[in-house]
Design an enzyme around this catalytic site. Structure first.
Site, PDB file in Angstrom:
ATOM      1  N   PHE A   9       0.858  -1.195   0.000  1.00  0.00           N
ATOM      2  CA  PHE A   9       0.000   0.000   0.000  1.00  0.00           C
ATOM      3  C   PHE A   9       0.890   1.239   0.000  1.00  0.00           C
ATOM      4  O   PHE A   9       1.833   1.315   0.791  1.00  0.00           O
ATOM      5  CB  PHE A   9      -0.890  -0.029   1.243  1.00  0.00           C
ATOM      6  CG  PHE A   9      -1.983   0.984   1.231  1.00  0.00           C
ATOM      7  CD1 PHE A   9      -3.141   0.767   0.498  1.00  0.00           C
ATOM      8  CD2 PHE A   9      -1.859   2.157   1.948  1.00  0.00           C
ATOM      9  CE1 PHE A   9      -4.162   1.707   0.489  1.00  0.00           C
ATOM     10  CE2 PHE A   9      -2.875   3.109   1.950  1.00  0.00           C
ATOM     11  CZ  PHE A   9      -4.031   2.875   1.216  1.00  0.00           C
ATOM     12  N   ASP A  44       1.886  -5.879   8.056  1.00  0.00           N
ATOM     13  CA  ASP A  44       0.691  -5.041   8.020  1.00  0.00           C
ATOM     14  C   ASP A  44      -0.511  -5.963   7.792  1.00  0.00           C
ATOM     15  O   ASP A  44      -0.563  -6.677   6.784  1.00  0.00           O
ATOM     16  CB  ASP A  44       0.822  -3.999   6.904  1.00  0.00           C
ATOM     17  CG  ASP A  44      -0.297  -2.984   6.954  1.00  0.00           C
ATOM     18  OD1 ASP A  44      -1.423  -3.373   7.338  1.00  0.00           O
ATOM     19  OD2 ASP A  44      -0.061  -1.824   6.600  1.00  0.00           O
ATOM     20  N   TYR A  57     -11.041   0.036  10.904  1.00  0.00           N
ATOM     21  CA  TYR A  57     -12.236   0.528  10.188  1.00  0.00           C
ATOM     22  C   TYR A  57     -12.563  -0.305   8.957  1.00  0.00           C
ATOM     23  O   TYR A  57     -13.558  -0.068   8.299  1.00  0.00           O
ATOM     24  CB  TYR A  57     -12.087   2.010   9.807  1.00  0.00           C
ATOM     25  CG  TYR A  57     -10.854   2.352   9.010  1.00  0.00           C
ATOM     26  CD1 TYR A  57     -10.793   2.120   7.644  1.00  0.00           C
ATOM     27  CD2 TYR A  57      -9.739   2.911   9.627  1.00  0.00           C
ATOM     28  CE1 TYR A  57      -9.648   2.430   6.925  1.00  0.00           C
ATOM     29  CE2 TYR A  57      -8.599   3.227   8.918  1.00  0.00           C
ATOM     30  CZ  TYR A  57      -8.557   2.977   7.559  1.00  0.00           C
ATOM     31  OH  TYR A  57      -7.427   3.282   6.852  1.00  0.00           O
ATOM     32  N   LYS A  58     -11.709  -1.282   8.616  1.00  0.00           N
ATOM     33  CA  LYS A  58     -12.005  -2.156   7.483  1.00  0.00           C
ATOM     34  C   LYS A  58     -12.826  -3.345   7.998  1.00  0.00           C
ATOM     35  O   LYS A  58     -13.975  -3.171   8.354  1.00  0.00           O
ATOM     36  CB  LYS A  58     -10.702  -2.568   6.804  1.00  0.00           C
ATOM     37  CG  LYS A  58     -10.033  -1.364   6.125  1.00  0.00           C
ATOM     38  CD  LYS A  58      -8.659  -1.647   5.555  1.00  0.00           C
ATOM     39  CE  LYS A  58      -8.116  -0.371   4.901  1.00  0.00           C
ATOM     40  NZ  LYS A  58      -6.660  -0.422   4.687  1.00  0.00           N
ATOM     41  N   ARG A  68     -12.646  -4.115  -7.202  1.00  0.00           N
ATOM     42  CA  ARG A  68     -12.351  -4.877  -5.989  1.00  0.00           C
ATOM     43  C   ARG A  68     -13.641  -5.146  -5.208  1.00  0.00           C
ATOM     44  O   ARG A  68     -14.462  -4.243  -5.015  1.00  0.00           O
ATOM     45  CB  ARG A  68     -11.379  -4.034  -5.149  1.00  0.00           C
ATOM     46  CG  ARG A  68     -10.795  -4.728  -3.977  1.00  0.00           C
ATOM     47  CD  ARG A  68      -9.696  -3.885  -3.360  1.00  0.00           C
ATOM     48  NE  ARG A  68     -10.244  -2.713  -2.673  1.00  0.00           N
ATOM     49  CZ  ARG A  68      -9.637  -2.081  -1.673  1.00  0.00           C
ATOM     50  NH1 ARG A  68      -8.444  -2.498  -1.244  1.00  0.00           N
ATOM     51  NH2 ARG A  68     -10.181  -1.030  -1.101  1.00  0.00           N
TER      52      ARG A  68
HETATM   53  C1  LIG Z   1      -5.996   0.910   4.481  1.00  0.00           C
HETATM   54  C2  LIG Z   1      -4.521   0.816   4.566  1.00  0.00           C
HETATM   55  C3  LIG Z   1      -3.755   1.856   5.121  1.00  0.00           C
HETATM   56  C4  LIG Z   1      -4.408   3.132   5.565  1.00  0.00           C
HETATM   57  O1  LIG Z   1      -3.667   3.821   6.506  1.00  0.00           O
HETATM   58  P1  LIG Z   1      -4.345   4.970   7.395  1.00  0.00           P
HETATM   59  O2  LIG Z   1      -3.196   5.662   8.008  1.00  0.00           O
HETATM   60  O3  LIG Z   1      -5.248   4.292   8.381  1.00  0.00           O
HETATM   61  O4  LIG Z   1      -5.127   5.860   6.488  1.00  0.00           O
HETATM   62  C5  LIG Z   1      -2.392   1.654   5.236  1.00  0.00           C
HETATM   63  N1  LIG Z   1      -1.804   0.505   4.825  1.00  0.00           N
HETATM   64  C6  LIG Z   1      -2.520  -0.503   4.268  1.00  0.00           C
HETATM   65  C7  LIG Z   1      -1.841  -1.758   3.825  1.00  0.00           C
HETATM   66  C8  LIG Z   1      -3.894  -0.372   4.113  1.00  0.00           C
HETATM   67  O5  LIG Z   1      -4.601  -1.339   3.549  1.00  0.00           O
END
Ligand SMILES: *Cc1c(COP(=O)(O)O)cnc(C)c1O
Length: 398
Positions: A114, A185, A210-211, A357
């Protein structure tokens, strides 16, 4: 423990007429959340005012709820805490690892990670100096790229675009054999599939709530530190609530005991109240049952879409063991197709450059949702319903 997923669906306040396949991006609202947050606002904040920090247990919430999440990711009680956003927790974990491996300068990751994780790593390297570097290789090449220069391996277990899953235990063992640490992660793993940070020997793990965990937009992130590191990790973001004695107001920083040191500042109490309500649902289920059901749902969706939409190319591994709880398809007009789907009541999302997705979340996704989504997607593709100017206008969030 229940496997009655028709019953768990009734615990969510889902809008009528919508098939929601985006709980991997923003989990829906549990029915109990509004009342829980309301009570926290009126009974706790309203009536207790500042005494709520002690009387309502606000100050303990990050680590109390961290332990509840720990059950879902194989972490022992007291090794997980909550706060900040995932990007911040990635930074904290990486900075701690680099400090614990002081003779090395390389963070190794993959190009499918990400972007925020990669940006945070780059920014950290910039802060530490010109010797530090982020090295990225393609996801298939990670194992071969782990060598004696690597200080820390930073990977997202399930790829946010394709849903491809890395082998946490094998890659961590490889990293350890080369003298590197491993940060995982779990943004697309926690609540999606069984995770075992203890058995997998992760050094640090981070993730979102939040996911799949349904804490609501902007809900805090979590961080896990392996017990063997917990008393020597020195958090780079040394805020007062990670101090050994925040209310001594010392002028020098001394890290707090155990996982408490990974806290930074004041916890988001209202959002934690929302998470607490959501975790009550998670207490009723086993991750292994969620996984079995998720596999059925993703298999059925892949089969249905491939039978009706020959132009959509599967981007997710076919082997259920090698994917998370999402299915992605590629199409050059993916954005417009997703907008058309949303307009027809099927909510997934689009990830550039060409990924459609769909997230599958057994707590509230039914067989009828899968069938309905396949049918509507089939019609949109067959009749080219996506080919309209309004579906091609890019919104700020895709
Ligand atoms: C959703 C997601 C994020 C989002 O990070 P925030 O700081 O909470 O906005 C970061 N890394 C991954 C792999 C994600 O899927």
């Amino acid at each position: 423990m229940t496997t009655d997923f028709a019953a768990t669906r009734t615990l969510f306040d889902l809008p009528e007429g919508v098939i929601y396949l985006d709980g991997n991006s923003l989990g829906p609202l549990p029915c109990a959340t509004a009342q829980r947050v309301q009570d926290c606002v009126t009974k706790e904040w309203g009536q207790m005012l500042i005494t709520g920090w002690n009387k309502a247990g606000w100050m303990e919430m990050p680590t109390r709820l961290g332990t509840r999440i720990g059950r879902l990711i194989g972490a022992a009680p007291g090794t997980v805490t909550l706060g900040d956003t995932l990007s911040i927790k990635v930074y904290q974990a990486l900075a701690s690892c680099l400090e614990m491996n002081p003779d090395r300068r390389v963070i190794l990751s993959d190009t499918g990670n990400f972007p925020s994780d990669l940006y945070m790593a780059e920014g950290l390297c910039r802060t530490l100096g010109p010797d530090y570097q982020l090295r990225t290789v393609s996801p298939e090449d990670v194992a071969g790229a782990i060598d004696e220069t690597v200080a820390v391996l930073m990977l997202t277990e399930v790829d946010y675009r394709t849903g491809r899953r890395h082998d946490m235990a094998a890659l961590t063992a490889k990293a350890h054999a080369a003298g590197a640490l491993a940060v995982w992660d779990l943004a697309h793993s926690a609540g999606a599939l069984p995770v075992d940070v203890t058995g997998g020997d992760a050094d640090f793990a981070v993730g979102c709530t939040y996911k799949y965990l349904n804490s609501g937009p902007g809900g805090p992130a979590f961080i896990y530190v392996a017990p063997r590191h917990i008393d020597r990790a020195r958090p780079a973001l040394s805020g007062w609530l990670g101090h050994e004695a925040p209310f001594a107001f010392d002028s020098d920083y001394r890290p707090g005991a155990g996982i408490e040191r990974m806290r930074v500042g004041t916890p988001p109490v209202l959002q934690l109240a929302a998470l607490d309500a959501s975790l009550d649902i998670w207490d009723r289920v086993e991750m292994a049952d969620i996984r079995a059901r998720s596999t059925q749902l993703t298999q059925a969706f892949i089969k249905g879409v491939e039978a009706t939409c020959p132009d959509l190319i599967l981007a997710t591994p076919r082997d259920p063991e090698r994917r998370g709880s999402q299915v992605s398809f590629r199409h050059p007009e993916g954005y417009a197709i997703m907008q058309a789907l949303i307009a027809h009541g099927v909510i997934g999302d689009f990830r550039a450059p060409d990924i459609l997705r769909f997230g599958f979340t057994p707590l509230y996704t039914s067989d009828a949702d899968v069938e309905g989504a396949v049918k509507i997607l089939g019609t949109i593709m067959a009749e080219r319903l996506w080919d309209r100017p309004e579906y091609k206008v890019r919104a700020r969030v895709t």
